[in-house]
Design an enzyme around this catalytic site. Structure first.
Site, PDB file in Angstrom:
ATOM      1  N   LYS A  39       0.842  -1.211   0.000  1.00 33.16           N
ATOM      2  CA  LYS A  39       0.000   0.000   0.000  1.00 33.16           C
ATOM      3  C   LYS A  39       0.873   1.257   0.000  1.00 33.16           C
ATOM      4  CE  LYS A  39      -0.274  -0.078   5.066  1.00 33.16           C
ATOM      5  NZ  LYS A  39      -1.121  -0.403   6.230  1.00 33.16           N
ATOM      6  N   ARG A 136     -10.784   0.385  14.557  1.00 32.87           N
ATOM      7  CA  ARG A 136     -10.712   1.034  13.237  1.00 32.87           C
ATOM      8  C   ARG A 136     -11.841   0.435  12.387  1.00 32.87           C
ATOM      9  NH1 ARG A 136      -4.297   1.576  11.837  1.00 32.87           N
ATOM     10  NH2 ARG A 136      -4.822  -0.218  10.546  1.00 32.87           N
ATOM     11  N   TYR A 266      16.211  30.178   7.496  1.00 34.04           N
ATOM     12  CA  TYR A 266      15.134  31.001   8.045  1.00 34.04           C
ATOM     13  C   TYR A 266      15.174  31.062   9.560  1.00 34.04           C
ATOM     14  CZ  TYR A 266      12.938  30.839   3.418  1.00 34.04           C
ATOM     15  OH  TYR A 266      12.672  30.954   2.085  1.00 34.04           O
ATOM     16  N   MET A 314      11.612  24.743   2.054  1.00 33.08           N
ATOM     17  CA  MET A 314      10.801  23.982   1.099  1.00 33.08           C
ATOM     18  C   MET A 314      11.660  23.190   0.112  1.00 33.08           C
ATOM     19  SD  MET A 314       7.794  25.290  -1.478  1.00 33.08           S
ATOM     20  CE  MET A 314       6.901  26.138  -0.190  1.00 33.08           C
TER      21      MET A 314
HETATM   22  C1  LIG Z   1      -0.371  -1.474   6.823  1.00 35.64           C
HETATM   23  C2  LIG Z   1      -0.986  -2.724   7.271  1.00 35.64           C
HETATM   24  C3  LIG Z   1      -0.202  -3.890   7.427  1.00 35.64           C
HETATM   25  C4  LIG Z   1       1.311  -3.889   7.346  1.00 35.64           C
HETATM   26  O1  LIG Z   1       1.816  -3.389   8.564  1.00 35.64           O
HETATM   27  P1  LIG Z   1       3.384  -3.387   8.889  1.00 35.64           P
HETATM   28  O2  LIG Z   1       3.459  -2.942  10.287  1.00 35.64           O
HETATM   29  O3  LIG Z   1       3.993  -2.406   7.945  1.00 35.64           O
HETATM   30  O4  LIG Z   1       3.876  -4.757   8.658  1.00 35.64           O
HETATM   31  C5  LIG Z   1      -0.856  -5.077   7.714  1.00 35.64           C
HETATM   32  N1  LIG Z   1      -2.195  -5.117   7.852  1.00 35.64           N
HETATM   33  C6  LIG Z   1      -2.973  -4.029   7.739  1.00 35.64           C
HETATM   34  C7  LIG Z   1      -4.443  -4.159   7.916  1.00 35.64           C
HETATM   35  C8  LIG Z   1      -2.407  -2.789   7.465  1.00 35.64           C
HETATM   36  O5  LIG Z   1      -3.180  -1.705   7.376  1.00 35.64           O
END
Ligand SMILES: *Cc1c(COP(=O)(O)O)cnc(C)c1O
Length: 376
Positions: A39, A136, A266, A314
């Site tokens: 992801k 979540r 800055y 930046m």
């Molecule tokens: C991002 C994510 C993972 C991977 O987590 P890591 O800590 O990077 O291994 C696994 N399962 C879900 C549901 C996630 O959102």
């Protein structure tokens, strides 16, 4: 230094490191299946290239948050199993189901939408996500029975196949994670009672996979560890036999000899305390360099370590290199594999009061990404 009209700013990803990390992780966890989580553009490393590298290392599943991320992999010709688990309320799943993407389902409404998307295109593959304490997404325990019953009905009708049941832990403490595992086991038992036979069971991401063997089940979902970074922070990546895949580097764009008492960048939060040389690095918060690491972020130039002097701007920051013989065009490494003597993403995480995940994932802007190794 550059014929492209832009300063040299480069994020180098070592695909062989990703492949080796996944192979190493498979050996460490010993589960039947291993999902590489790609992801967010593979945590900033490049989703398609890293997906291929992870599959070469023995991952047999890919994981993403969004359906769009899954479809990007399919568009690149990657036909390995892929699961997407975070959806917009309006998502219709038609394209995802047609592309053979497994849909993580967190509610009865989502289950119905996926089943509707399946009509005509064969069954939709779903994996039910159970809420076991992270607060979540995921199906709440009071809805498990209703969702399991409906899923079984849809299976019998041929529109859905429940390929997996999964959850996610908090890493708050081993006790909290054990409680989540216990809740998950309860969910699996209830799903079985409802007639479901999910082939895939998974609750652990990198941290639990590496530290809590009873969380491994049939598959682990490995994100950060695939990229050679430890979910536990500094030092342990090397102890685990993992190699950081990402190197962030640039070249010195200007050098300036200045007297003691010179204000730098800055707000003059840094002033030289002696005659010294300042080197300008063409990377800034537009590239994702945390401004919070002002006066703290480490770099390596010519084999020596320095810290940022003053504010990250930046487009650029300044390094006070003292009397070192640093010249325009010299390579500046912000982080990479610490075994080569350069700072690590963990060093940057510490400098910016954050975690290595955020350091690598936030990079972008005008950085060029290039790859080393890999099959191609
Ligand atoms: C991002 C994510 C993972 C991977 O987590 P890591 O800590 O990077 O291994 C696994 N399962 C879900 C549901 C996630 O959102």
């Amino acid at each position: 230094m550059s014929a492209s009209g832009a300063p040299f700013r480069e994020l180098v990803v070592d695909l062989d490191a990703v492949t080796a990390n996944v192979a190493r992780l498979r050996e460490l966890v010993g589960t039947e299946h291993a999902m590489a989580v790609v992801k967010a553009n593979a945590y900033g490393h490049g989703a398609v290239a890293c997906a291929r590298a992870a599959l070469a290392g023995g991952a047999d599943w890919l994981g993403v948050a969004d359906v769009a991320e899954a479809l990007q992999l399919r568009a690149a010709g990657i036909d390995a199993p892929v699961l997407a688990w975070l959806h917009d309320p309006g998502e219709d799943f038609v394209e995802a189901v047609a592309a053979g993407v497994d849909i993580g389902v967190s509610s009865l409404a989502q289950l119905e939408t996926v089943a509707a998307a399946a009509s005509g295109a064969g069954p939709a593959y779903v994996q039910l996500k159970l809420e076991t304490g992270l607060s979540r997404n995921g199906i709440a325990p009071e809805h498990w029975e209703a969702v399991f019953a409906r899923a079984r009905e849809l299976e019998l009708a041929g529109s859905v196949v429940v390929r997996g049941i999964f959850s996610h832990v908090s890493n708050a403490s081993p006790e909290d994670d054990r409680a989540a595992v216990a809740a998950y086991r309860d969910g699996l038992a209830r799903a079985e009672f409802a007639g479901l036979r999910p082939g895939l069971t998974h609750i652990a991401a990198s941290a639990a996979a590496l530290s809590l063997p009873e969380s491994r089940f049939g598959m682990v979902r490995l994100g950060i560890a695939c990229y050679g970074l430890s979910p536990f922070g500094a030092a342990s990546a090397a102890e685990l036999g993992l190699r950081p895949a990402m190197t962030l580097r640039a070249r010195v764009a200007a050098v300036r000899r200045v007297p003691a008492g010179t204000g730098v960048s800055y707000d003059y939060t840094y002033r030289t305390d002696r005659e010294t040389t300042l080197a300008l690095v063409p990377l800034g918060y537009a590239e994702g360099i945390p401004r919070h690491a002002s006066s703290r972020g480490p770099v390596a130039i010519g084999g020596s370590r320095y810290r940022i002097a003053g504010r990250v701007a930046m487009d650029q920051f300044v390094v006070d290199v003292g009397d070192a013989d640093v010249a325009v065009g010299d390579e500046v490494v912000l982080f990479g594999d610490p075994a080569t003597g350069v700072p690590s993403a963990d060093d940057w995480a510490e400098a910016a009061d954050t975690i290595n995940y955020e350091i690598v994932t936030r990079l972008g802007g005008r950085l060029r990404r290039s790859f080393r190794g890999g099959a191609a």
